[in-house]
Design an enzyme around this catalytic site. Structure first.
Site, PDB file in Angstrom:
ATOM      1  N   TYR A  98       3.270   9.537  -0.453  1.00  0.00           N
ATOM      2  CA  TYR A  98       4.355   9.135   0.621  1.00  0.00           C
ATOM      3  C   TYR A  98       5.634   9.259   0.256  1.00  0.00           C
ATOM      4  O   TYR A  98       6.503   9.021   0.894  1.00  0.00           O
ATOM      5  CB  TYR A  98       3.739   7.577   0.732  1.00  0.00           C
ATOM      6  CG  TYR A  98       2.465   7.461   1.385  1.00  0.00           C
ATOM      7  CD1 TYR A  98       1.903   8.421   1.857  1.00  0.00           C
ATOM      8  CD2 TYR A  98       2.290   6.101   1.413  1.00  0.00           C
ATOM      9  CE1 TYR A  98       0.432   7.972   2.346  1.00  0.00           C
ATOM     10  CE2 TYR A  98       0.902   5.667   1.793  1.00  0.00           C
ATOM     11  CZ  TYR A  98       0.185   6.794   2.416  1.00  0.00           C
ATOM     12  OH  TYR A  98      -1.100   6.417   2.865  1.00  0.00           O
ATOM     13  N   LYS A 134      -2.280   5.837  -4.695  1.00  0.00           N
ATOM     14  CA  LYS A 134      -3.371   6.838  -4.351  1.00  0.00           C
ATOM     15  C   LYS A 134      -3.120   8.108  -5.101  1.00  0.00           C
ATOM     16  O   LYS A 134      -1.822   8.475  -5.141  1.00  0.00           O
ATOM     17  CB  LYS A 134      -3.726   7.076  -3.062  1.00  0.00           C
ATOM     18  CG  LYS A 134      -3.698   5.748  -2.061  1.00  0.00           C
ATOM     19  CD  LYS A 134      -3.945   6.095  -0.599  1.00  0.00           C
ATOM     20  CE  LYS A 134      -3.843   4.699   0.129  1.00  0.00           C
ATOM     21  NZ  LYS A 134      -2.521   4.521   0.579  1.00  0.00           N
ATOM     22  N   HIS A 165      -7.441   9.320  -2.455  1.00  0.00           N
ATOM     23  CA  HIS A 165      -6.846   9.440  -1.335  1.00  0.00           C
ATOM     24  C   HIS A 165      -7.779  10.159  -0.331  1.00  0.00           C
ATOM     25  O   HIS A 165      -7.880   9.729   0.574  1.00  0.00           O
ATOM     26  CB  HIS A 165      -5.394  10.099  -1.344  1.00  0.00           C
ATOM     27  CG  HIS A 165      -4.565   9.614  -0.476  1.00  0.00           C
ATOM     28  ND1 HIS A 165      -3.147   9.672  -0.454  1.00  0.00           N
ATOM     29  CD2 HIS A 165      -4.769   9.252   1.013  1.00  0.00           C
ATOM     30  CE1 HIS A 165      -2.694   9.374   0.803  1.00  0.00           C
ATOM     31  NE2 HIS A 165      -3.469   9.156   1.775  1.00  0.00           N
ATOM     32  N   ASP A 214       0.676  -1.224   0.038  1.00  0.00           N
ATOM     33  CA  ASP A 214      -0.018   0.009  -0.127  1.00  0.00           C
ATOM     34  C   ASP A 214       0.971   1.187   0.136  1.00  0.00           C
ATOM     35  O   ASP A 214       1.635   1.209   0.859  1.00  0.00           O
ATOM     36  CB  ASP A 214      -0.742   0.015   1.210  1.00  0.00           C
ATOM     37  CG  ASP A 214      -1.860   1.275   1.502  1.00  0.00           C
ATOM     38  OD1 ASP A 214      -2.813   1.179   0.487  1.00  0.00           O
ATOM     39  OD2 ASP A 214      -1.421   2.283   1.800  1.00  0.00           O
TER      40      ASP A 214
HETATM   41  P1  NDP Z   1       0.356   1.077  11.880  1.00  0.00           P
HETATM   42  O1  NDP Z   1      -0.647   1.010  12.647  1.00  0.00           O
HETATM   43  O2  NDP Z   1       0.937   0.169  10.817  1.00  0.00           O
HETATM   44  O3  NDP Z   1       1.961   1.361  12.954  1.00  0.00           O
HETATM   45  C1  NDP Z   1       3.189   1.382  12.537  1.00  0.00           C
HETATM   46  C2  NDP Z   1       4.120   1.792  13.657  1.00  0.00           C
HETATM   47  O4  NDP Z   1       3.773   0.623  14.282  1.00  0.00           O
HETATM   48  C3  NDP Z   1       5.453   1.885  13.276  1.00  0.00           C
HETATM   49  O5  NDP Z   1       6.073   2.688  14.124  1.00  0.00           O
HETATM   50  C4  NDP Z   1       6.161   0.406  13.704  1.00  0.00           C
HETATM   51  O6  NDP Z   1       7.530   0.593  13.827  1.00  0.00           O
HETATM   52  C5  NDP Z   1       5.075  -0.019  14.370  1.00  0.00           C
HETATM   53  N1  NDP Z   1       4.985  -1.716  14.444  1.00  0.00           N
HETATM   54  C6  NDP Z   1       4.607  -2.317  13.626  1.00  0.00           C
HETATM   55  N2  NDP Z   1       4.467  -3.584  13.698  1.00  0.00           N
HETATM   56  C7  NDP Z   1       4.621  -3.822  15.099  1.00  0.00           C
HETATM   57  C8  NDP Z   1       4.677  -4.704  16.100  1.00  0.00           C
HETATM   58  N3  NDP Z   1       4.318  -6.232  15.570  1.00  0.00           N
HETATM   59  N4  NDP Z   1       4.947  -4.505  17.235  1.00  0.00           N
HETATM   60  C9  NDP Z   1       5.075  -3.121  17.611  1.00  0.00           C
HETATM   61  N5  NDP Z   1       5.094  -2.190  16.714  1.00  0.00           N
HETATM   62  C10 NDP Z   1       5.084  -2.519  15.678  1.00  0.00           C
HETATM   63  O7  NDP Z   1       0.522   2.997  11.381  1.00  0.00           O
HETATM   64  P2  NDP Z   1       0.340   3.338  10.009  1.00  0.00           P
HETATM   65  O8  NDP Z   1      -0.239   4.848  10.465  1.00  0.00           O
HETATM   66  O9  NDP Z   1       1.696   3.690   9.223  1.00  0.00           O
HETATM   67  O10 NDP Z   1      -0.517   2.829   9.034  1.00  0.00           O
HETATM   68  C11 NDP Z   1      -0.293   1.762   8.344  1.00  0.00           C
HETATM   69  C12 NDP Z   1      -0.330   2.258   6.869  1.00  0.00           C
HETATM   70  O11 NDP Z   1      -1.727   2.434   6.353  1.00  0.00           O
HETATM   71  C13 NDP Z   1       0.441   3.240   6.226  1.00  0.00           C
HETATM   72  O12 NDP Z   1       1.791   2.864   6.267  1.00  0.00           O
HETATM   73  C14 NDP Z   1      -0.150   3.542   5.066  1.00  0.00           C
HETATM   74  O13 NDP Z   1       0.234   2.558   3.933  1.00  0.00           O
HETATM   75  C15 NDP Z   1      -1.573   3.343   5.532  1.00  0.00           C
HETATM   76  N6  NDP Z   1      -2.201   4.580   5.673  1.00  0.00           N
HETATM   77  C16 NDP Z   1      -3.172   5.107   4.809  1.00  0.00           C
HETATM   78  C17 NDP Z   1      -3.786   6.447   5.252  1.00  0.00           C
HETATM   79  C18 NDP Z   1      -4.653   7.093   4.188  1.00  0.00           C
HETATM   80  O14 NDP Z   1      -5.050   8.289   4.290  1.00  0.00           O
HETATM   81  N7  NDP Z   1      -5.210   6.156   3.370  1.00  0.00           N
HETATM   82  C19 NDP Z   1      -3.535   7.271   6.467  1.00  0.00           C
HETATM   83  C20 NDP Z   1      -2.552   6.429   7.174  1.00  0.00           C
HETATM   84  C21 NDP Z   1      -2.004   5.535   7.126  1.00  0.00           C
HETATM   85  P3  NDP Z   1       8.726  -0.547  12.936  1.00  0.00           P
HETATM   86  O15 NDP Z   1       8.249   0.192  11.392  1.00  0.00           O
HETATM   87  O16 NDP Z   1       9.857  -0.051  13.548  1.00  0.00           O
HETATM   88  O17 NDP Z   1       7.996  -1.830  13.026  1.00  0.00           O
END
Ligand code: NDP
Length: 329
Positions: free
Chosen positions: A62, A91, A124, A57
């Site tokens: 981004y 998006k 988006h 995604d």
């Molecule tokens: P997430 O809920 O995926 O959280 C990401 C965070 O969690 C990072 O800091 C990551 O750190 C940490 N993490 C990941 N796996 C674990 C685990 N198993 N245990 C502990 N910590 C963990 O948040 P996002 O806001 O990034 O949302 C995910 C995706 O959704 C985005 O990347 C994007 O693709 C999409 N999105 C879409 C939006 C829209 O407007 N359509 C808006 C926001 C997001 P680390 O990398 O160090 O593991």
């Protein structure tokens, strides 16, 4: 685990979508978009493919499209996968909402990725903006015609929307020539999206859930109130299945027919997050997690709340517009 076989959901146009996607939004800092360092993300994508991720995604905004494309292309060149094993979602950004801008925008994304089609192209936001980030009066229905055009042109296999509210989604479906296959919205224990999930099911659409971990993880470098990674209610369920609480929260989404989009750039957590297809929550466990719902959104661009198509509830003290600040610098 070696390589997880991820189940696929059938979309309303017959195409298949892998039931979990890797999120690739790396965040913004005060100067703008956070860029991947030293091709880290291309390597993450290659590792992710090795362990079973088949859905990525991204979004034009981004600035990760280039590296995602690079990771995918390298794996195709290696012979590990074919293009049609992979599902790519990207998006359209808000400043390209005019019908004739949509094909150009998608072609730009495809050029960056080095691919000749994506699997899913999402609007988006329903919010149209001018180049200078002032509000434009482009209707989201006009933009949708542009998305229909790019599907007809073969630049994307499917089209959908993100950050539409339920009323906006109903308006769109009523007037659409091509029905959206999916809606991407924020889904986590504090924002359970029951109405949109139910409506999407009745319309044979898939819900993709962003920010799936909600308050379990740090956001914007901060802890927010809400269930944490050691939340006793989640720990109890996790113990029963010999899983972690992040895995339980992802499985809760799978069991509610939501495609979660967990973001991680860490190999251990990449593996953890995809290792959720060998257990299933019971209905009463799903309901226990649903009880955390308290309408908290971590994506709340209140600086757009005076836009006629702002999708969310308005707040008293809206944030200053970071995009406008960026322009002044
Ligand atoms: P997430 O809920 O995926 O959280 C990401 C965070 O969690 C990072 O800091 C990551 O750190 C940490 N993490 C990941 N796996 C674990 C685990 N198993 N245990 C502990 N910590 C963990 O948040 P996002 O806001 O990034 O949302 C995910 C995706 O959704 C985005 O990347 C994007 O693709 C999409 N999105 C879409 C939006 C829209 O407007 N359509 C808006 C926001 C997001 P680390 O990398 O160090 O593991």
């Amino acid at each position: 685990i070696i390589c997880v076989e991820v189940p696929k959901l059938k979309l309303n146009n017959g195409k298949l979508m892998p039931a979990i996607a890797l999120g690739t939004y790396l965040g913004f800092d005060q100067g703008g978009v956070v860029k991947s360092v030293n091709k880290q993300l291309a390597n993450v994508v290659m590792n992710a493919i090795d362990i079973g991720y088949r859905h990525f995604d991204t979004a034009a905004i981004y600035e990760t499209e280039e590296e995602i494309g690079e990771g995918i292309r390298k794996k195709i060149e290696e012979g590990a996968i074919n293009r049609d094993d992979i599902f790519v979602t990207t998006k359209l950004w808000n400043t390209q909402h005019k019908r004739e801008q949509v094909p150009l925008a998608l072609k730009q994304s495809l050029n960056k990725m080095g691919l000749n089609y994506v699997d899913l192209y999402l609007m988006h936001w329903p919010i149209g903006l001018n180049d200078d980030y002032t509000f434009s009066d482009v209707d989201f229905m006009e933009t949708w015609r542009g998305l229909e055009d790019v599907q007809t042109m073969g630049l994307t296999k499917s089209i959908g929307v993100s950050n539409f509210n339920l009323d906006q989604l109903k308006i769109l479906i009523k007037d659409a020539s091509i029905k959206p296959v999916a809606i991407q919205v924020e889904v986590h224990p504090q924002m359970i999206q029951s109405e949109i999930i139910e409506y999407a099911k009745s319309e044979d659409m898939v819900v993709m859930g962003y920010s799936p971990f909600g308050s379990l993880v740090m956001r914007y470098g901060m802890q927010f109130p809400g269930p944490k990674i050691d939340e006793p209610v989640l720990v109890e369920i996790a113990r029963k299945y010999n899983k972690t609480t992040p895995q339980v929260v992802l499985r809760w989404q799978i069991d509610r027919n939501v495609v979660p989009l967990p973001k991680s750039t860490n190999l251990k957590r990449l593996k953890e997050n995809i290792d959720i297809f060998d257990f299933k929550l019971e209905q009463h466990e799903i309901e226990i997690i649903n009880k955390f719902h308290n309408n908290v959104r971590y994506t709340l661009p209140s600086f757009w709340q005076t836009h006629p198509y702002y999708p969310f509830e308005k707040i008293d003290n809206p944030q200053a517009n970071p995009f406008l600040n960026k322009r002044k610098e």
